[in-house]
Design an enzyme around this catalytic site. Structure first.
Site, PDB file in Angstrom:
ATOM      1  N   ARG A  10      41.873  -4.536  69.085  1.00 46.72           N
ATOM      2  CA  ARG A  10      43.279  -4.926  69.149  1.00 46.72           C
ATOM      3  C   ARG A  10      43.906  -4.744  70.528  1.00 46.72           C
ATOM      4  O   ARG A  10      44.869  -5.394  70.865  1.00 46.72           O
ATOM      5  CB  ARG A  10      44.048  -4.097  68.129  1.00 46.72           C
ATOM      6  CG  ARG A  10      45.302  -4.774  67.665  1.00 46.72           C
ATOM      7  CD  ARG A  10      45.853  -4.131  66.463  1.00 46.72           C
ATOM      8  NE  ARG A  10      45.650  -2.686  66.492  1.00 46.72           N
ATOM      9  CZ  ARG A  10      46.154  -1.859  65.598  1.00 46.72           C
ATOM     10  NH1 ARG A  10      46.865  -2.329  64.619  1.00 46.72           N
ATOM     11  NH2 ARG A  10      45.933  -0.578  65.659  1.00 46.72           N
ATOM     12  N   LYS A  29      14.973   1.858  58.872  1.00 43.98           N
ATOM     13  CA  LYS A  29      14.182   2.997  59.372  1.00 43.98           C
ATOM     14  C   LYS A  29      12.701   2.701  59.209  1.00 43.98           C
ATOM     15  O   LYS A  29      12.265   2.271  58.136  1.00 43.98           O
ATOM     16  CB  LYS A  29      14.555   4.279  58.602  1.00 43.98           C
ATOM     17  CG  LYS A  29      15.955   4.792  58.934  1.00 43.98           C
ATOM     18  CD  LYS A  29      16.227   6.100  58.210  1.00 43.98           C
ATOM     19  CE  LYS A  29      17.675   6.527  58.353  1.00 43.98           C
ATOM     20  NZ  LYS A  29      17.989   7.348  59.513  1.00 43.98           N
ATOM     21  N   ASP A  81      28.957   7.863  49.343  1.00 42.42           N
ATOM     22  CA  ASP A  81      28.565   7.789  50.756  1.00 42.42           C
ATOM     23  C   ASP A  81      27.043   7.677  50.911  1.00 42.42           C
ATOM     24  O   ASP A  81      26.569   7.032  51.845  1.00 42.42           O
ATOM     25  CB  ASP A  81      29.071   9.057  51.476  1.00 42.42           C
ATOM     26  CG  ASP A  81      28.894   8.994  52.982  1.00 42.42           C
ATOM     27  OD1 ASP A  81      29.230   7.944  53.566  1.00 42.42           O
ATOM     28  OD2 ASP A  81      28.409   9.975  53.583  1.00 42.42           O
ATOM     29  N   HIS A 112      21.986   4.535  50.232  1.00 41.42           N
ATOM     30  CA  HIS A 112      20.719   4.955  50.841  1.00 41.42           C
ATOM     31  C   HIS A 112      19.690   5.458  49.824  1.00 41.42           C
ATOM     32  O   HIS A 112      18.538   5.034  49.826  1.00 41.42           O
ATOM     33  CB  HIS A 112      20.955   6.041  51.892  1.00 41.42           C
ATOM     34  CG  HIS A 112      21.986   5.676  52.914  1.00 41.42           C
ATOM     35  ND1 HIS A 112      22.121   4.401  53.407  1.00 41.42           N
ATOM     36  CD2 HIS A 112      22.944   6.413  53.552  1.00 41.42           C
ATOM     37  CE1 HIS A 112      23.106   4.374  54.303  1.00 41.42           C
ATOM     38  NE2 HIS A 112      23.622   5.573  54.394  1.00 41.42           N
ATOM     39  N   LYS A 119      18.158  18.779  58.787  1.00 38.34           N
ATOM     40  CA  LYS A 119      18.185  17.340  58.522  1.00 38.34           C
ATOM     41  C   LYS A 119      16.772  16.913  58.157  1.00 38.34           C
ATOM     42  O   LYS A 119      15.911  16.781  59.033  1.00 38.34           O
ATOM     43  CB  LYS A 119      18.665  16.593  59.767  1.00 38.34           C
ATOM     44  CG  LYS A 119      18.827  15.110  59.530  1.00 38.34           C
ATOM     45  CD  LYS A 119      19.546  14.456  60.701  1.00 38.34           C
ATOM     46  CE  LYS A 119      19.630  12.955  60.541  1.00 38.34           C
ATOM     47  NZ  LYS A 119      20.467  12.502  59.442  1.00 38.34           N
TER      48      LYS A 119
HETATM   49  C1  BG6 Z   1      25.883   7.234  56.678  1.00 38.14           C
HETATM   50  C2  BG6 Z   1      26.844   8.153  55.987  1.00 38.14           C
HETATM   51  O1  BG6 Z   1      25.770   6.037  55.980  1.00 38.14           O
HETATM   52  O2  BG6 Z   1      24.616   7.849  56.776  1.00 38.14           O
HETATM   53  C3  BG6 Z   1      26.920   9.497  56.725  1.00 38.14           C
HETATM   54  O3  BG6 Z   1      28.133   7.578  55.932  1.00 38.14           O
HETATM   55  C4  BG6 Z   1      25.544  10.081  56.915  1.00 38.14           C
HETATM   56  O4  BG6 Z   1      27.741  10.414  56.014  1.00 38.14           O
HETATM   57  C5  BG6 Z   1      24.599   9.041  57.520  1.00 38.14           C
HETATM   58  O5  BG6 Z   1      25.653  11.220  57.752  1.00 38.14           O
HETATM   59  C6  BG6 Z   1      23.167   9.553  57.568  1.00 38.14           C
HETATM   60  O6  BG6 Z   1      22.386   8.661  58.284  1.00 38.14           O
HETATM   61  P1  BG6 Z   1      21.105   9.138  59.086  1.00 38.14           P
HETATM   62  O7  BG6 Z   1      20.522   7.896  59.641  1.00 38.14           O
HETATM   63  O8  BG6 Z   1      21.595  10.084  60.139  1.00 38.14           O
HETATM   64  O9  BG6 Z   1      20.219   9.820  58.099  1.00 38.14           O
END
Ligand code: BG6
Length: 488
Positions: free
Chosen positions: A46, A176, A229, A234, A339
């Site tokens: 914008r 991925k 989310d 996913h 993670k």
């Molecule tokens: C996103 C979510 O779609 O995926 C996030 O909105 C999440 O909350 C993320 O952290 C995780 O993605 P990745 O690729 O880091 O595992």
């Protein structure tokens, strides 16, 4: 499918996703010589900014969000492709600013990296400026709505202007490498292909754990929660790739037809079975990787009475021939110890144990697919321990056949999911994008769970940040004499 020059129009170019992921991914494609020399990238937002300020902003982002130092040669080619258009996305009249950039009839890719509530406005604006034509593709970011009804509204708005073959719904997990490898692993290896059903598999675990919290997105996240989310998209997409029947070929609709069938086989979870099959959690303060972190309700901007879940565990059952009686346990959460995303296939035990003396309970084989990090595939097997033992007895040991991607594909850079997906959009291959009927089937199932949680009105179970979620999640497995697999 072949390369053709395109105008890549990035709506929401100043947003987080565009800056962190999309612009760096386009640059990586340029670096790999995968952008057509005549393509253009037109950032849309914008604010009034000059092309040169825009180029400077993009450069800053790329330097910040790509791992390697900027390659001057690639950057020179890339920056020459950049342009900026100032458009108020809610004001149809302002879309005429795009006209000077878009070349009539040539491929135009419009990426909507904006809240879905304005997807319809963008389509209308493009129409008003007379910019819609057949050789056009639109890319929609998740979330597509917050339930089935709202996803239909958004999909209907876009469908007024574009047909399904032009619509690319992103689920970045489908870009991925390791998620795509599920297809190769299953269908290029008879050892797995022939043992992939209720006869051989006891159960499946899918864990997508994150150590991060809400990362300044409290407003968005609190509306969504971990179910919308992460699970709706996913985790269910990973599940479909593990559970689907062999597609006739790798064409987009062959794959998506099979994934849809899986989503349609999800056994509904509702008020009658919600307690046995789901756990929702919310983190309280704790330590993640040795660092003290606040609880969900103590995060900046938090509404202290929020009941939004930051952790979900679900026992999923598929009502179909292949998977009858084989539960899929899903688990995902924020502020977990690390993670790690993994799929673990637990095979059935041997029907009879010849090795009772050394191993009273022969462990079952496990196939672990490490999606991230330390990407790889691992199978546990029982092995004889070398050595002399008398009277025919044998010492056994559980061993691992471990294929680590970083060892096997040394020097091979693992591309970010968005690089793969942006390339596929430009090539016009929809196989890695989610079809409308898939999104709707996923929402239908998720809506049942959300409604049951709402009507139970129970708060989420607390769990300490840095742990694997509430104890109820362990109990969900223990009730069935199983436990969550923790590899690292
Ligand atoms: C996103 C979510 O779609 O995926 C996030 O909105 C999440 O909350 C993320 O952290 C995780 O993605 P990745 O690729 O880091 O595992």
């Amino acid at each position: 499918n072949s390369f053709e020059p395109c105008d890549f129009v990035l709506f929401g170019t100043k947003g987080d996703l565009a800056r962190r992921k999309l612009l760096p991914s386009l640059y990586e494609l340029e670096k790999a010589n995968l952008m057509h020399a005549d393509s253009k990238i037109i950032g849309v937002a914008r604010n009034e900014i000059s092309d040169s300020d825009y180029v400077a902003m993009v450069k800053e982002n790329i330097e910040k969000f790509t791992k390697e130092a900027l390659c001057e040669e690639s950057w020179a080619r890339f920056s020459a492709k950049l342009a900026y258009a100032c458009v108020d996305m809610k004001d149809s009249k302002s879309y005429s600013a795009l006209k000077t950039h878009a070349k009539a009839g040539r491929l135009m890719v419009c990426y909507f990296a904006t809240p879905p509530s304005i997807f319809g406005d963008i389509c209308r604006g493009l129409k008003t400026a007379n910019l819609i034509h057949k050789n056009m593709r639109v890319v929609l970011e998740k979330p597509i709505g917050h339930d089935l009804a709202s996803s239909k509204v958004i999909n209907d708005q876009v469908a007024e202007y574009f047909d399904e073959t032009q619509i690319y719904r992103i689920d970045h997990y489908l870009g991925k490498e390791t998620v795509l490898n599920l297809i190769a692993l299953r269908f290029a290896n008879s050892i797995f292909a022939t043992n992939w059903d209720h006869n051989c598999i006891d159960h499946v675990q899918i864990s997508v754990a994150e150590s991060v919290g809400i990362e300044g997105r409290w407003g968005y996240f609190d509306e969504a929660g971990q179910m919308r989310d992460m699970v709706q998209n996913h985790l269910l997409q990973i599940l479909t790739l593990i559970a689907m029947e062999p597609p006739a070929n790798l064409d987009a609709d062959s794959i998506r037809d099979e994934k849809l069938k899986v989503l349609k086989s999800l056994r509904p979870i509702n008020s009658s079975n919600i307690r046995q099959n789901t756990v929702r959690g919310q983190y309280v303060g704790g330590f993640v990787k040795g660092k003290e972190v606040p609880g969900y309700l103590d995060e900046p901007d938090a509404n202290v009475s929020s009941k939004t879940e930051t952790f979900v565990a679900i026992k999923v059952e598929l009502d179909n021939w292949r998977w009858a009686g084989v539960p899929f346990y899903l688990r995902t959460g924020k502020r977990l110890p690390g993670k790690t995303s993994e799929v673990v296939i637990f095979f059935k035990r041997q029907p009879h144990n010849l090795f009772k003396d050394s191993f009273p309970l022969l462990p079952a084989n496990k196939l672990t697919i490490r999606l991230q990090p330390d990407e790889g595939v691992e199978v546990t097997v029982m092995n004889k321990v070398p050595g002399l033992t008398g009277t025919g007895s044998m010492d056994l040991q559980k061993s691992r056949l471990n294929l680590s991607f970083s060892d096997t594909f040394k020097g091979e850079r693992i591309a970010d999911a968005y690089e793969k997906l942006l390339l596929e959009v430009m090539l016009g291959n929809q196989a890695l994008f989610v079809r409308r009927d898939e999104v709707e089937a996923a929402w239908k199932w998720v809506d049942g769970i959300l409604a049951a949680w709402r009507s139970s009105n129970e708060p989420p179970e607390p769990y300490q940040a840095g742990t694997w979620g509430p104890t109820e999640s362990i109990a969900l497995m223990a009730r069935e004499n199983r436990s969550w697999y923790e590899s690292r």
